[in-house]
Design a protein around this motif. Sequence first.
Motif, short mmCIF file in Angstrom:
data_model
loop_
_atom_site.label_atom_id
_atom_site.label_comp_id
_atom_site.label_asym_id
_atom_site.label_seq_id
_atom_site.Cartn_x
_atom_site.Cartn_y
_atom_site.Cartn_z
N ILE B 44 0.81 -1.22 0.00
CA ILE B 44 0.00 0.00 0.00
C ILE B 44 0.84 1.28 0.00
O ILE B 44 0.63 2.16 -0.84
N PRO B 45 1.82 1.39 0.90
CA PRO B 45 2.60 2.64 0.89
C PRO B 45 3.36 2.88 -0.43
O PRO B 45 3.66 4.02 -0.77
N ALA B 46 3.63 1.79 -1.14
CA ALA B 46 4.45 1.94 -2.35
C ALA B 46 3.62 2.19 -3.60
O ALA B 46 4.16 2.45 -4.67
N LEU B 47 2.31 2.03 -3.46
CA LEU B 47 1.48 2.19 -4.65
C LEU B 47 1.24 3.67 -4.93
O LEU B 47 0.29 4.27 -4.45
N ASN B 48 2.13 4.27 -5.67
CA ASN B 48 1.97 5.68 -5.99
C ASN B 48 2.42 5.92 -7.42
O ASN B 48 2.84 5.01 -8.13
N TRP B 49 2.30 7.13 -7.83
CA TRP B 49 2.61 7.45 -9.22
C TRP B 49 4.06 7.15 -9.57
O TRP B 49 4.39 6.71 -10.66
N GLN B 50 4.92 7.34 -8.60
CA GLN B 50 6.34 7.10 -8.83
C GLN B 50 6.60 5.63 -9.15
O GLN B 50 7.44 5.28 -9.98
N PHE B 51 5.84 4.77 -8.48
CA PHE B 51 5.96 3.34 -8.73
C PHE B 51 5.59 3.02 -10.17
O PHE B 51 6.19 2.19 -10.82
#
Lengths: 301, 287, 257
Positions: B44-51
Amino acid sequence: MASLTLFPKAGNKASAEKRTERIIKGGLMLCALLSVLVVLLITVMVFKEAWPAIKQQGLLNMITGTSWKPTAAKPRFGLLPMIAGSFAVTALALLIGVPVGLATAIYGAELATVRVAPLVGRMAGILAGIPSVVYGFFGLMVIVPAVRLLGGTGMGVLSAGVVLAMMILPTVISVSEAAIRAVPGEYREASLAMGATKWQTIWHVVIPAAKSGIMASVVLAIGRAVGETMAVILVAGNIPVIPKGLLSATRTLTVNIALEMGYVRPGSLHYSALFAAAAVLFAFIMLINLSVRMITRGGSR
Amino acid sequence: MMKSVKKHDRKRDERFAFAVIKALSLTTALVLLLIIGYITWNAIPALNWQFVAGTPGDPLNTGIWPMAVNTLLLVVLTLAIALPLGILAAVYLKEYVREGPFVSVVRSATENLAGMPSIIFGLFGLVFFGKMLGLGWSLANGTLTASIIILPTIMRTTEEALKSVPQSYREGSLALGATRWQTVKKVVLVSAFPGIMSGLMLAIGRVVGETAALMFTLGSSDRVATSLMDSGRTLAMHLYMLAHEGLSVEGAFATAFVLVVVVLAVNVTAEMLANRALGRGGRQIGR
Amino acid sequence: MAGETGSRSMVRAEGLNLYYDKLHALKDVDMEVPKNSVLSLIGPSGCGKSTFLRTINRMNDLIPGVRVQGKVEVDGSDIYDPSCDVIDLRRKVGMVFQKPNPFPMSVYDNVAYGPRVHGIKDRAELDSIVEKSLKDAALWDEIKDRLKKPALGISGGQQQRLCIARTLAVEPDVILMDEPTSALDPISTGKIEELIDELKKRYTIIIVTHNMQQAGRISDRTAFFLLGQVIEEGPTYDIFHRPADKRTEDYITGRFG
Ligand SMILES: Nc1ncnc2c1ncn2[C@@H]1O[C@H](COP(=O)(O)OP(=O)(O)O)[C@@H](O)[C@H]1O
Ligand SMILES: [Mg+2]
């Protein structure tokens, strides 16, 4: 007179149609033969590429050789550490995975309510679908640190065995469950009617009757464990020595191939020796396929 | 007297055995929940646009989208090859020939393929498609290798689906003077469609999760493959590299999460299609 | 010899024997079916009625291990001759099965199926074939607003008439019916019997029936089968009122079967 010929001997349309049908049939047969062709090609390829190493080193020498040093000044191509590694992790996986899987299968086929029973199959489906590398990653993040508490790096036989045990669960569950479900209801009724408990019926009647299917599930599970690469590579430590205990690092045949094939020079002895490892794996898998066929055929008789 | 003692023992045995069975079954459920839960929680914390898109200015972190595109390309191309071949092979075995030596040879070859480890397919692709056909490490090689891997799955599920088509459909069509092929094409395959699609889903899952067979065939370039001769990295391969080389634990979690989601979606769809294949004796054929 | 205009029989079997592997299912069957007549096949179950029916459109070809000896002629042509095209044969000899077996498509597509596989693509032509066939099968009025609906959604009796319409759409000369009403209620059965009466003006019909009254009502001639043999064949009235063979009489009067 104008007679209506029902079956014109040389009706153009009819014969064209027939020709099309024949061509289609031929094409379909080629598709069906494709899998035969591929199996033959794979067999030839594996043994052809393995041949130089086997010829130079001797098959027996390779299989019993305890030292794998492909890049040393005086290279050694003993496969025994990897054979032992594959054997160790598979045995451990079976030891853990078969009881759990079989119990789950019995639960799904005999104990679960109509509402819950389909969940067992669904669970097996999802477990079977999770990619190897995800199991490996999970093992690396969860199992390895847990095993590390027992000492060592955490990477080794135990971690690999546990990860593989998870991975063979779906095979054991779905094949065994199907076998147990296929046991005719009369057997159960006959046993229960004689005053046996449900558990006695399961243990003394149902499981023996489903024996060949259960055995097939175990053999298939062996195949899956022996052939697994990506999950093992992440958790086994990958040192090519004969493992001395549950906590020792180990390297399986599959891992050996995957780790070294990337940098090896094609045509070299090392390359060929990797194919020899593949040939051993291949022979083993063929043996397993054969046993599955014999078990299931014997069972259906 | 004796009888009642025995009966008591038997009851206790049963309670004990059932408790063990239930505990072990629960273990299976927990394993599944643990894997999915653990990965989801950490992803969850890693699911972002950067990923997805990568870090601007960081050539080592390109984001996941090239791998996602490569995976999609591989799946589509592989299905384009293996689906027709597998379906037609199954049609031949089920609709054109009777059980006999030919069918059992093909069937045992197919079973052998189904039981073959991925790494062996990888070697086969490396030598046969890569070296002999000169495809090297490329999308073309990966596609052909993956096609062989899913061929048995498609054949088996299609055969099952064909088995469930009522014989009366075939008879009805043939009795109208339709040829075998017309019957297959217009009636049999169409009513086997949901079953075949359910097999297709399994095949998609297999391709998406495949790694060992693609290492030496598709390769691991982290750019979008723009031609059949380009190497490429799939999501599963990406996860392996992140995990093995310890590049980014966060990225690994997020990638694993994406893979798990794909597997779940594929499973749910497959089950829905399988239910539809069972229900109501077939499906309405559209025009 | 093909299709001489003088021949009055549409279907003719001569010395016909059929084996399912070792089982001798038809024994020396001789039969003549005049053009535009209805022949009923009666007899206890398992006596070979369906088997005989399926030799006439060669549906038995689909069953492994079947051997056929002797001769079957349709419209004067030997249908077991190697030069005979089974596809053409099945166009000329339609079949209606015991259980209605519409395809899982729309009503329209079911009827248009036969014409389509025989190469008709023109929409207007198909429309008119569909309409005509459904009218001939006495189904048009009930179903004309539901042509696009799934055929599996209509009633059993309607499904069976749809199967008849589907057969009519390829313009056969002979229609084989294997107990076409045994899965239907009495009202649907009545409708189909009326329909058969109408159809016999233009088609030769061979129908298997378990229902003696039905055979009496609809057929011109009747053949009584027993253990793979034709015991007796003749005008329906004669078979029912003055059977020549004791076994026929026993069967008809309900003493066995
Ligand atoms: N597909 C088949 N394979 C083997 N035997 C069959 C098959 N179909 C029918 N038979 C046998 O042939 C005999 C005649 O069957 P059938 O023609 O169906 O009888 P009927 O329609 O008069 O009830 C029966 O003994 C039946 O068991
Ligand atoms: Mg019958």
